[in-house]
Motif scaffolding. Structure first.
Motif, PDB file in Angstrom:
ATOM      1  N   ILE A 401     -35.740 -19.568 -32.123  1.00 42.91           N
ATOM      2  CA  ILE A 401     -34.908 -18.649 -31.337  1.00 42.91           C
ATOM      3  C   ILE A 401     -35.426 -18.547 -29.904  1.00 42.91           C
ATOM      4  O   ILE A 401     -34.651 -18.556 -28.936  1.00 42.91           O
ATOM      5  N   VAL A 402     -36.753 -18.452 -29.761  1.00 45.73           N
ATOM      6  CA  VAL A 402     -37.352 -18.378 -28.422  1.00 45.73           C
ATOM      7  C   VAL A 402     -37.072 -19.657 -27.642  1.00 45.73           C
ATOM      8  O   VAL A 402     -36.754 -19.621 -26.443  1.00 45.73           O
ATOM      9  N   PHE A 403     -37.188 -20.804 -28.315  1.00 46.25           N
ATOM     10  CA  PHE A 403     -36.895 -22.094 -27.679  1.00 46.25           C
ATOM     11  C   PHE A 403     -35.472 -22.094 -27.120  1.00 46.25           C
ATOM     12  O   PHE A 403     -35.237 -22.491 -25.969  1.00 46.25           O
ATOM     13  N   LEU A 404     -34.524 -21.625 -27.928  1.00 48.84           N
ATOM     14  CA  LEU A 404     -33.122 -21.617 -27.504  1.00 48.84           C
ATOM     15  C   LEU A 404     -32.883 -20.610 -26.379  1.00 48.84           C
ATOM     16  O   LEU A 404     -32.119 -20.879 -25.442  1.00 48.84           O
ATOM     17  N   TYR A 405     -33.547 -19.443 -26.449  1.00 48.19           N
ATOM     18  CA  TYR A 405     -33.358 -18.440 -25.394  1.00 48.19           C
ATOM     19  C   TYR A 405     -33.896 -18.946 -24.057  1.00 48.19           C
ATOM     20  O   TYR A 405     -33.236 -18.806 -23.015  1.00 48.19           O
ATOM     21  N   ILE A 406     -35.096 -19.522 -24.086  1.00 54.23           N
ATOM     22  CA  ILE A 406     -35.675 -20.052 -22.843  1.00 54.23           C
ATOM     23  C   ILE A 406     -34.809 -21.182 -22.301  1.00 54.23           C
ATOM     24  O   ILE A 406     -34.605 -21.305 -21.087  1.00 54.23           O
ATOM     25  N   LEU A 407     -34.276 -22.009 -23.201  1.00 58.95           N
ATOM     26  CA  LEU A 407     -33.371 -23.085 -22.775  1.00 58.95           C
ATOM     27  C   LEU A 407     -32.130 -22.505 -22.106  1.00 58.95           C
ATOM     28  O   LEU A 407     -31.655 -23.026 -21.080  1.00 58.95           O
ATOM     29  N   LEU A 408     -31.609 -21.410 -22.660  1.00 62.18           N
ATOM     30  CA  LEU A 408     -30.424 -20.771 -22.093  1.00 62.18           C
ATOM     31  C   LEU A 408     -30.717 -20.156 -20.729  1.00 62.18           C
ATOM     32  O   LEU A 408     -29.922 -20.288 -19.791  1.00 62.18           O
ATOM     33  N   ARG A 409     -31.872 -19.497 -20.598  1.00 60.84           N
ATOM     34  CA  ARG A 409     -32.197 -18.799 -19.353  1.00 60.84           C
ATOM     35  C   ARG A 409     -32.702 -19.733 -18.260  1.00 60.84           C
ATOM     36  O   ARG A 409     -32.396 -19.550 -17.083  1.00 60.84           O
ATOM     37  N   PHE A 410     -33.482 -20.749 -18.642  1.00 60.01           N
ATOM     38  CA  PHE A 410     -34.111 -21.602 -17.639  1.00 60.01           C
ATOM     39  C   PHE A 410     -33.384 -22.934 -17.447  1.00 60.01           C
ATOM     40  O   PHE A 410     -33.721 -23.700 -16.546  1.00 60.01           O
ATOM     41  N   ARG A 411     -32.432 -23.231 -18.333  1.00 55.94           N
ATOM     42  CA  ARG A 411     -31.562 -24.406 -18.201  1.00 55.94           C
ATOM     43  C   ARG A 411     -32.302 -25.732 -18.292  1.00 55.94           C
ATOM     44  O   ARG A 411     -31.772 -26.760 -17.901  1.00 55.94           O
ATOM     45  N   LYS A 412     -33.523 -25.716 -18.776  1.00 57.66           N
ATOM     46  CA  LYS A 412     -34.286 -26.963 -18.923  1.00 57.66           C
ATOM     47  C   LYS A 412     -35.085 -26.893 -20.215  1.00 57.66           C
ATOM     48  O   LYS A 412     -35.836 -25.933 -20.432  1.00 57.66           O
ATOM     49  N   TRP A 413     -34.930 -27.928 -21.055  1.00 62.60           N
ATOM     50  CA  TRP A 413     -35.640 -27.926 -22.333  1.00 62.60           C
ATOM     51  C   TRP A 413     -37.154 -28.063 -22.144  1.00 62.60           C
ATOM     52  O   TRP A 413     -37.935 -27.703 -23.027  1.00 62.60           O
ATOM     53  N   GLN A 414     -37.569 -28.544 -20.975  1.00 61.23           N
ATOM     54  CA  GLN A 414     -39.006 -28.706 -20.731  1.00 61.23           C
ATOM     55  C   GLN A 414     -39.731 -27.359 -20.724  1.00 61.23           C
ATOM     56  O   GLN A 414     -40.888 -27.265 -21.149  1.00 61.23           O
ATOM     57  N   TYR A 415     -39.064 -26.317 -20.224  1.00 59.63           N
ATOM     58  CA  TYR A 415     -39.655 -24.977 -20.256  1.00 59.63           C
ATOM     59  C   TYR A 415     -39.857 -24.523 -21.705  1.00 59.63           C
ATOM     60  O   TYR A 415     -40.905 -23.968 -22.059  1.00 59.63           O
ATOM     61  N   SER A 416     -38.836 -24.738 -22.527  1.00 57.28           N
ATOM     62  CA  SER A 416     -38.919 -24.338 -23.935  1.00 57.28           C
ATOM     63  C   SER A 416     -40.045 -25.076 -24.644  1.00 57.28           C
ATOM     64  O   SER A 416     -40.820 -24.482 -25.408  1.00 57.28           O
ATOM     65  N   LEU A 417     -40.137 -26.381 -24.394  1.00 58.48           N
ATOM     66  CA  LEU A 417     -41.177 -27.182 -25.032  1.00 58.48           C
ATOM     67  C   LEU A 417     -42.567 -26.698 -24.626  1.00 58.48           C
ATOM     68  O   LEU A 417     -43.472 -26.575 -25.465  1.00 58.48           O
ATOM     69  N   GLY A 418     -42.751 -26.417 -23.334  1.00 59.38           N
ATOM     70  CA  GLY A 418     -44.051 -25.948 -22.861  1.00 59.38           C
ATOM     71  C   GLY A 418     -44.464 -24.640 -23.506  1.00 59.38           C
ATOM     72  O   GLY A 418     -45.622 -24.471 -23.918  1.00 59.38           O
TER      73      GLY A 418
END
Length: 559
Positions: A401-418
């Motif tokens: 869920i956090v991965f998806l939220y960060i992806l939604l807010r930051f628009r880059k999957w790299q942020y979620s992965l980090g």
């Protein structure tokens, strides 16, 4: 109809003229119909419930440990309040008022609903206090930037609390942690639910106190006085004009973290972890004494007999204890039971009457006595496989869920992965240290319910720390499009370093004070939290951001 509940409703379709008929209908199978017929034949069974045994069980921490823990928490909180005033001056005093309101709201809510305070709950409270301080630090650092840019006090305060100012970072950090709490509460069980409930409640109260109470006080003060600095003469130049190349030696940090994790994995396969009674069960004895005894002192004394301190609780009266040990629990047989009992007798010698014999100590002694074993039982693990499984799935679900939220807010999957990679890194490091250190460190490092709470706290702290840094990184990416991306990342990390250090110091002060001055029974729990905060701070600077940078760089090269 059984117990006022309709199970089936068949009917008689033909007139009863010969004294015989058939009943048909309903929605039962043949087996269910036969079971119902047997129940009806048996009739009502007079099986009344009654209490077989009743006892009042004391706190496992012990009253002395509870008192010392609360005293140490008070000392730690006082040190945090002093630090905020020392670093931010009068503004720090305003932040302290907001923090006090937050704690009042939190404990008031818990008390009004009759919540039971356990170690997982304490972990949630500590994390939310850290987040409350963190929110004020983020706001004050942003206001300082606005003042440095030439704005007046009122404009700077408004800019600091705006969405483009501190609110965006605070909101993202709180939402990610709150979502983690929701998933843990929905899918977790037992201690996980307690932690999640306290965490979610604390996030709401800390957000309200930091964003609304602090702003209310600052607006009131600025309307009466145009001069307010957010530092002191000593701290005014701290963390200013910092330009550190965090990415330059990122491969070295990767190697260090990788080596520790590999060493920890090797230790997990060889040494394993020091699982407590919660996980593997144990033998439980109710022992009576001829005088009042202190449970914490008895636990510390028995550590010499069993190798690890057993779980000791006051049971009923103050002269009776319930002692549970995992010693030799994986071995069975009467000889093993007798051996454990004999070790218990030897360890309790100083608390038993003079001349008291082993025969008198045994549970089956028939003569008159003033002390000895009243009952014994082999207990099963309280953390069953389904609880451990649900804990794992709850953590994984929250990270998704956090991965998806960060992806939604930051628009880059790299942020979620980090962010997610940093969480896994932090949890593995804590597990590694507990696996390597439990055999030689001078305090208990058992893996039980409290350790689960500590791991969940590490997850929450790591996410909060990383998201705040990522928020500034996203802002710098939009503001400085002509810069090299490495410069953008390094500048964002350098700019948030003051906030990162401040938050870590205040949280570590609380944890360290409780660790040093609290009871022995919670040292392992506090040690896990201390390691988690240190590693979480390290990973947000040297793991999460570099991973985000490297994956972004690779993606650009492919394009």
């Amino acid at each position: 109809v059984l117990d006022n509940e309709v199970h089936t409703a068949p009917s008689v379709n033909d007139p009863i003229t010969t004294g015989r008929t058939s009943i048909s209908g309903g929605s039962m199978t043949l087996t269910e119909a036969q079971d119902l017929a047997n129940i009806l034949k048996a009739g009502k069974l007079p099986a009344k419930a009654h209490i077989v045994e009743k006892a009042v069980v004391g706190a496992s921490l012990g009253q002395k440990a509870i008192t010392s823990s609360f005293m140490s928490f008070g000392i730690a909180l006082l040190l945090v309040l002093i630090w905020m005033v020392f670093y931010y001056g009068k503004a720090g005093l305003f932040a302290n008022v907001a923090l006090a309101v937050n704690i009042l709201f939190l404990f008031g809510w818990l008390a009004s609903f009759g919540a039971v305070l356990t170690l997982p709950g304490i972990a949630g409270i500590i994390l939310t206090i850290g987040m409350s301080v963190d929110a004020n630090v983020i706001i004050f650092e942003r206001i300082k930037e606005e003042l440095s840019g030439g704005k007046g006090l009122k404009e700077a305060i408004a800019g600091g609390f705006s969405f483009k100012g501190a609110l965006s970072a605070i909101l993202d950090a709180n939402v990610t942690t709150f979502l983690t709490g929701v998933i843990l509460f929905v899918f977790g069980t037992g201690p996980i639910k307690g932690f999640a409930y306290t965490l979610m409640l604390g996030i709401v109260t800390s957000f309200f106190s930091a964003v609304f109470i602090t702003q209310l006080i600052l607006n009131w003060y600025s309307s009466k006085n145009s001069r307010l600095t957010f530092n002191t003469n000593i701290t005014k130049n701290w963390f200013k004009n910092i330009d550190i190349d965090f990415l330059k030696k990122r491969k070295m940090w990767y190697a260090i973290s990788g080596a520790v994790i590999l060493l920890g994995i090797g230790s997990l396969f060889t040494n394993g972890l020091n699982y407590g009674v919660d996980f593997i069960g144990g033998r439980s004895y109710v022992v009576k004494f001829d005088h009042a005894v202190n449970s914490a002192e008895v636990a510390n004394t028995l550590k010499g007999a069993f190798g690890d301190a057993p779980e000791v609780k006051t049971y009923g009266s103050v002269d009776q204890l319930k002692i549970t040990t995992k010693f030799m629990i994986e071995e069975g047989g009467n000889d093993v039971d007798d051996n454990v009992r004999d070790l218990l007798f030897t360890g309790l010698q100083s608390y038993l009457p003079d001349g008291f014999t082993l025969e008198e100590f045994k549970v089956d002694y028939d003569g008159a006595r003033t002390a000895g074993i009243q009952s014994k039982v082999k207990v099963e693990p309280t953390i069953a496989d389904d609880i451990k499984t649900s804990a794992g799935w709850a953590i994984i679900g929250s990270l998704i869920i956090v991965f998806l939220y960060i992806l939604l807010r930051f628009r880059k999957w790299q942020y979620s992965l980090g962010a997610v990679a940093a969480v896994f890194h932090d949890v593995l490091i804590v597990l590694a240290i507990f696996s390597i250190g439990y055999k030689f460190l001078p305090f208990d490092m058992e893996i039980g319910q409290s350790f689960i709470a500590a791991i969940l706290t590490v997850v929450g702290y790591s996410l909060n720390d990383t998201v705040v840094i990522f928020d500034r990184l996203r802002e710098y990416t939009g503001l400085h499009k002509s810069w090299k991306y490495s410069k953008v990342v390094n500048s964002a990390l350098s700019n948030t370093l003051g906030r990162t250090v401040n938050t870590s110091i205040t949280t570590l002060v609380v944890l360290s004070a409780i660790f040093l001055f609290g009871g022995d029974s919670i040292k392992g729990f506090m040690f896990a939290l201390i390691i988690g905060v240190v590693v979480g701070t390290y990973s947000s600077l040297f793991i999460a951001s570099p991973i985000m940078y490297d994956t972004t760089k690779m993606d650009k090269e492919k394009k």
